[in-house]
Every structure is written in C-alpha cells, then in structure tokens.
Write an enzyme that holds these catalytic residues in place. Sequence first.
Site, PDB file in Angstrom:
ATOM      1  N   LYS A  32      66.012  11.962   6.255  1.00  0.00           N
ATOM      2  CA  LYS A  32      66.772  13.002   5.151  1.00  0.00           C
ATOM      3  C   LYS A  32      68.206  13.456   5.861  1.00  0.00           C
ATOM      4  CE  LYS A  32      63.614  15.782   4.710  1.00  0.00           C
ATOM      5  NZ  LYS A  32      62.376  16.266   5.320  1.00  0.00           N
ATOM      6  N   ARG A 107      60.780  23.416  -0.092  1.00  0.00           N
ATOM      7  CA  ARG A 107      60.229  23.716   0.348  1.00  0.00           C
ATOM      8  C   ARG A 107      58.705  23.813   0.030  1.00  0.00           C
ATOM      9  NH1 ARG A 107      62.157  22.011   6.020  1.00  0.00           N
ATOM     10  NH2 ARG A 107      60.417  20.639   7.441  1.00  0.00           N
ATOM     11  N   ARG A 144      62.739  11.093  18.117  1.00  0.00           N
ATOM     12  CA  ARG A 144      64.021  11.183  17.901  1.00  0.00           C
ATOM     13  C   ARG A 144      64.636  12.296  18.793  1.00  0.00           C
ATOM     14  NH1 ARG A 144      62.708  13.858  11.788  1.00  0.00           N
ATOM     15  NH2 ARG A 144      62.295  15.950  12.798  1.00  0.00           N
ATOM     16  N   ARG A 177      64.089  18.038  19.716  1.00  0.00           N
ATOM     17  CA  ARG A 177      62.921  19.454  19.368  1.00  0.00           C
ATOM     18  C   ARG A 177      61.352  19.699  19.478  1.00  0.00           C
ATOM     19  NH1 ARG A 177      64.480  18.764  13.272  1.00  0.00           N
ATOM     20  NH2 ARG A 177      62.484  19.530  12.755  1.00  0.00           N
ATOM     21  N   ARG A 188      53.208  19.550  10.783  1.00  0.00           N
ATOM     22  CA  ARG A 188      53.965  19.478   9.851  1.00  0.00           C
ATOM     23  C   ARG A 188      53.864  18.876   8.941  1.00  0.00           C
ATOM     24  NH1 ARG A 188      58.597  18.207  13.365  1.00  0.00           N
ATOM     25  NH2 ARG A 188      59.344  18.189  11.973  1.00  0.00           N
TER      26      ARG A 188
HETATM   27  P1  AMP Z   1      63.676  20.702   9.543  1.00  0.00           P
HETATM   28  O1  AMP Z   1      64.563  20.701  10.390  1.00  0.00           O
HETATM   29  O2  AMP Z   1      64.087  20.193   8.567  1.00  0.00           O
HETATM   30  O3  AMP Z   1      62.024  19.169  10.011  1.00  0.00           O
HETATM   31  O4  AMP Z   1      63.139  22.012   9.518  1.00  0.00           O
HETATM   32  C1  AMP Z   1      61.907  22.321  10.902  1.00  0.00           C
HETATM   33  C2  AMP Z   1      61.043  23.712  10.409  1.00  0.00           C
HETATM   34  O5  AMP Z   1      61.937  25.010  10.473  1.00  0.00           O
HETATM   35  C3  AMP Z   1      60.148  23.646   9.731  1.00  0.00           C
HETATM   36  O6  AMP Z   1      58.753  22.711  10.228  1.00  0.00           O
HETATM   37  C4  AMP Z   1      59.712  24.849   9.037  1.00  0.00           C
HETATM   38  O7  AMP Z   1      58.865  25.440  10.265  1.00  0.00           O
HETATM   39  C5  AMP Z   1      60.975  25.408   9.252  1.00  0.00           C
HETATM   40  N1  AMP Z   1      61.969  25.246   7.803  1.00  0.00           N
HETATM   41  C6  AMP Z   1      62.485  24.201   7.317  1.00  0.00           C
HETATM   42  N2  AMP Z   1      63.377  24.250   6.198  1.00  0.00           N
HETATM   43  C7  AMP Z   1      62.019  25.648   5.657  1.00  0.00           C
HETATM   44  C8  AMP Z   1      62.197  26.248   4.655  1.00  0.00           C
HETATM   45  N3  AMP Z   1      62.814  25.352   3.326  1.00  0.00           N
HETATM   46  N4  AMP Z   1      61.100  26.570   4.281  1.00  0.00           N
HETATM   47  C9  AMP Z   1      60.222  27.173   5.347  1.00  0.00           C
HETATM   48  N5  AMP Z   1      60.926  27.120   6.503  1.00  0.00           N
HETATM   49  C10 AMP Z   1      61.971  26.101   6.623  1.00  0.00           C
END
Ligand code: AMP
Length: 233
Positions: A32, A107, A144, A177, A188
Amino acid sequence: MTSLIDQEINISAPVQAKPLAVILLGPPGAGKGTHAGPLSQKLGLPHISTGDLLREHIHGQTELGRLAKSCMDGGNLVPDDLVLTMLFDRIERSDCAKGYILDGFPRTKPQAEALDSYFGTKVQVAALYFSVPDKLLIERIIGRITCKDCARPYHLHFDPPKLAGICDACNRPLFQRSDDQEDVVRRRLEVYHSQTQPVIDHFASKEGVFKEVLAMGNKEAVFQDTVRLITTL
Ligand code: AMP
C-alpha cells in the site's frame, strides 16, 4: 530502473464531479505504502497514511504520540477515537478538496462506518484491496527500509538502494521501523486478520466501489493494474 511515475500509462485520472477517496486496503507489507506515493503523483491527490501521521506525533512527542507509541510497539492498533479525530482533521485541509489517497485507514469496522457517515453521498470511493499470501508478507516486511526524509520505501533484497543505507532519491539515511521486527510483525498480522479483514468484507459488499489487486507480482505491473482499476471503477 525507470520510476513508476515516469512510465507511460495511457489512462489519465477520471474527471471527478465529487472528491475521490482512494482507499488502499490490505495487510501490512502488501505494498500500500509503496504504491501510494506514485499514485499520489499520478492522480494529483495527497497521500494520507495514518501510520505516518502517528509516527509524526511520536517524533513530535505529543500526547497522542505517547499513547500511540505503546500500541504501535506492541503491534496493536491505536484506539479508534484517537485515529478518527486525527484523520478527519487531516482530510478537512484544503489540499484534500479534490480527494485523497488513504493508506492504512480504515483498519476497523467502526472506522469504516465512521468514514461511510462522513462521506455520505458527497464523495466518490475507490477501495482497492491489495491481496498477498501471508507467507510472503513476513519476508517482505522484515527486509523493509525507508528514507527518513522522503519516506521512499526500499527492500534489502528485492529493491535495494544503489548505496547501502542511503536513499537514491535524496541521499538521506534509510531506517528500519521499530515495528518491522519479526515478532511484532506476526502480531500485526494477527491483528490484521481479526480486526481489519471485516473492513475488506465491508467494502467488498458495496456496489461499484471495490476491486482486488493481485499484489504479489512485479511492482510496475501491480502499479499499472492499480491505476487501471481506479480509472475503470
Ligand atoms: P502502518 O504504517 O500503516 O503499518 O501502521 C503502523 C501502526 O500504526 C499500526 O500497526 C497501528 O499500530 C497504527 N495505525 C496505523 N493506522 C491505524 C489505524 N487506522 N487504526 C489504528 N491504528 C493504526
């Protein structure tokens, strides 16, 4: 390698009467974030990643950042009310008037329902589900690395930078990260299956807004497919 946006794709973004919300759905590591940047340039719409917004709060040491960090470090979701307030604040800004690309949101089912109510009939939605088998995801995520400055993603084996640890685009250092460690990634993925899979079903049941992108193949082909699916929805 030619960058994705340099390639000739003979389909231009549709003329929109309503703002267009492109929603990128799929598990962590499905691509994404990789495709959101080039898509943002191709469609002329801002890329809004809730993960990036939360990481900015962590970096800025805000109250939200402090709360978010403990959830993110454990591979868990940040509470809906906090994410919803942050997201709606962002999409109310003037650069979102013609639309936006949502990456990592919604999410959970309550987030999807809140988005539906916010959109009503005034926004055109294109929900794209990037599907990748689970066994490929862990391998993708733990290799990554991302640019600290421009957020361009790389992969240690599949898409390495020309110079180890340095971004090809802006010469700044790359980082991994903290939630891309294998044990956190496994958590996750569990959270994805229990809390985010219902969001895919939610959009899949809607008429004329949902498409699946088979996202395990070649990056350029997946990007072209994504643009084609958005413009033919
Ligand atoms: P990402 O960068 O999209 O992989 O998100 C990293 C982390 O941010 C996730 O594992 C969640 O802990 C938090 N996060 C990101 N987007 C959301 C969301 N829409 N709702 C809840 N937690 C989120």
